[in-house]
Every structure is written in C-alpha cells, then in structure tokens.
Design an enzyme around this catalytic site. Structure first.
Site, PDB file in Angstrom:
ATOM      1  N   TYR A   5      -1.059   6.214  -1.246  1.00  0.00           N
ATOM      2  CA  TYR A   5       0.206   5.700  -1.766  1.00  0.00           C
ATOM      3  C   TYR A   5       0.881   6.794  -2.597  1.00  0.00           C
ATOM      4  O   TYR A   5       0.656   6.920  -3.799  1.00  0.00           O
ATOM      5  CB  TYR A   5      -0.015   4.456  -2.632  1.00  0.00           C
ATOM      6  N   SER A   7       1.248 -10.015   1.072  1.00  0.00           N
ATOM      7  CA  SER A   7       1.431 -11.443   0.766  1.00  0.00           C
ATOM      8  C   SER A   7       2.879 -11.885   0.912  1.00  0.00           C
ATOM      9  O   SER A   7       3.156 -13.004   1.349  1.00  0.00           O
ATOM     10  CB  SER A   7       0.956 -11.749  -0.657  1.00  0.00           C
ATOM     11  N   THR A  34       0.069  -1.872  -5.369  1.00  0.00           N
ATOM     12  CA  THR A  34       0.831  -0.733  -5.896  1.00  0.00           C
ATOM     13  C   THR A  34       1.311   0.245  -4.830  1.00  0.00           C
ATOM     14  O   THR A  34       1.620   1.393  -5.146  1.00  0.00           O
ATOM     15  CB  THR A  34      -0.015   0.035  -6.939  1.00  0.00           C
TER      16      THR A  34
END
Length: 331
Positions: free
Chosen positions: A57, A205, A20
């Site tokens: 974040y 990823s 996220t």
C-alpha cells in the site's frame, strides 16, 4: 464494540478493523499524511483496536503512516496490528514474491516502518504460483516460532491452497474480498474457515466506496485509481450497482434507522458470525459513524430481501479478478 478471538493473540480484536489501503495513496489517487494519521486516531477513539495494512500500500507508505500514528497515540500493546508479506515492487509496479528470502527480509522492513518489535497478524498477501506453497508456509512458520509474529494469516488463497499451507504451518486468519456485491467465498472458503477455526478478515466491506452512500452517477475516477479497471464502475454496470445501493439505503434507513455503510458492515458480521470487516478510510469523517453497527442484526427475512433486491438490479454479478497483481516473469 463486538470482539472475536484469534488463536495466538492475547487481546481480542474488534470485529471492525480499519483498512489502510487508501491511506497508502497507491491506486487511490494519493493521500494526505496528516489526514491519514487523524483517521487512524479517530478509529482508535471510536473503539476500533485492529488495524490492517500492507507494504504494497504505497510501497511502504501506509505502514510508515500506521507506525507514526501508533507512536503518537501510544498503547501499542492494546492494538491488534495486521500487515502482509509476499508482494515485491519495482517503482510503482507491484508483483508477487512469496519466496522464503523475500518473507524473511520483508518482515524486518515492516517492523521498522511500523516502529514495533512484533506483528500480531502476518498475512501472505497473494499466493505466488512460482513458489511452492510449502516454502512460503515454512518461512511463515519460522517467523511464528521466533515470536516476530503472533498469528499467521493468508489472503486471496483458494481452499486447496489453504489445505496445502496447513500441512506445513498453522493458519489463524484468512483475508478474502467479501461484501454485499462480492460473495464468491460463501460456497467453499467460509465453510472451510469455520470448520478449521480460522477467522475471516473480510476486505472490501464497502466495495471500494460503492456501499458508502455518497457515490453518484457522475463520479469520475482519475490517475491510478483502481476503480478505472473495475467493471462495476463502468457503464452499463455502474448504473445497476447504484440502483441497488439506492434501494439498500432506503431499506437501511426505513427498517433500522441506519446508514447504508452500517447495513453493509452489519451484513458481513452477521454472515460470518465471528469474522472481521475491514472498514477502509482515509478521512476521519469516513470512520466517525462506526458505532452505528451496534444495536441491531439482520434477520433471515431481511437477508432474503437483500438477496432478491440484488438479483433485481444486478443482472450480471462481477467479481474481483481485476485486482490480482501480476506474477513475476521468472522465479
């Protein structure tokens, strides 16, 4: 969806987790809150039960969005919620702070934003060279004993730092950058994690969108987008990586009938055996095809072909050093 086991957790996390960072908006050019909530719900609907976030974040924004999304969705006890600790900020300026005082305060702030009374996996976001590892580990161990956190994790730690930490408190997970293009952990950290039964949560990823299958040479990055500081997205390297992506995309389609995103994530799952791949998304469409990773594996011949492919197209591999947040001026 495949699952793995993490000591201390009563439910098994899925081997794909929703990342996220982009949902927080910070260093990603902003985000839309309602779109972000729909993305989290889409991930849960697709069978993902693990969500990874962090206070940094968006300086608390991503955690607040995750908390609201889970409140609307329900079934908190069926979700593995992972967040982090050990970064501080003044305005938009983020820096490391792994002190005991910061950790004890930050966990309560995170619990409030996430609208929960426990955190499944609590991870030290970055090591703080101004604070002894032992102090950070002791604070994490205290939270673990109190039951506020169910498992202890660390992120961006070296093997030596892991060794120093586990002399004081257990480590159940480690979160390093790991993808087809960023593989520095293969020689030391992954073997250490395997030996000590530590599960790897691999971030990046899709390598910040490079392995998403939609990026083109004319893509422009603006504002606070972190890719402006990533050499992979600058000439001449950008064209090298895009050429590799094009060939990887062809291999994925012709051999498996899959997207490059599925190939990239499957590569991580097969290389780590019991690890978790963080699939970052901030729009529902970016996570809607996660089921593609099921039903196939990469054999040794394919893994070797991929290695040779990357060597042909990328003469100079670039790491993730650019992402490290600064150290404070003083403790």
């Amino acid at each position: 969806m495949e699952r793995t086991k993490i000591q201390g957790l009563t439910i098994q996390p899925t081997r794909v987790a929703l990342g996220t960072w982009a949902i927080g908006g910070w260093m990603w050019g902003g985000s839309n809150d309602q779109e972000s909530i729909r993305t989290i719900h889409e991930a849960l609907d697709q069978g993902i039960n693990t969500i990874d976030t962090a206070p940094a974040y968006g300086q608390g924004h991503a955690e607040s969005i995750v908390g609201e999304a889970l409140k609307q969705y329900g079934h908190r006890d069926q979700v593995v919620l992972a967040t982090k600790v050990g970064l501080d900020w003044i305005g938009q300026d983020v820096f490391r702070n792994g002190s005991k005082q910061r950790i004890i305060k930050e966990v309560d702030d995170s619990l409030k934003r996430l609208q929960t009374d426990y955190i499944d996996i609590y991870q030290v976001h970055w090591p703080d060279p101004l604070v002894p590892i032992e102090e950070t580990a002791e604070a994490m161990g205290t939270l673990y004993k109190q039951g506020k956190i169910k498992a202890i994790g660390v992120s961006n730690f070296t093997v030596q730092q892991l060794k120093d930490f586990i002399r004081v408190a257990p480590i159940h997970t480690v979160q390093p950058p790991y993808n087809l293009f960023e593989r520095d952990i293969e020689d030391d950290l992954l073997p250490f994690a395997k030996e000590h039964h530590i599960v790897a949560l691999c971030y990046g990823s899709l390598c910040r969108g490079l392995l998403g299958g939609t990026m083109t040479a004319d893509r422009k990055f603006t504002g606070d987008d972190l890719r402006l500081s990533d050499p992979k997205f600058q000439a001449p390297h950008f064209s090298h990586y895009l050429a590799a992506v094009q060939e990887l995309e062809k291999l994925a389609k012709e051999r498996y009938g899959k997207s490059i995103r599925a190939l990239a994530v499957r590569w991580i799952l097969d290389k780590t055996e019991n690890g978790i791949a963080l699939w970052g998304a901030r729009h529902p469409a970016q996570i809607s095809d996660v089921s593609e990773i099921d039903g196939f594996h990469l054999d040794q011949q394919t893994l070797s072909e991929i290695d040779h492919l990357l060597l042909r197209h990328i003469p100079h591999s670039i790491g993730t050093e650019f992402m490290a947040p600064p150290v404070r001026d003083h403790a």
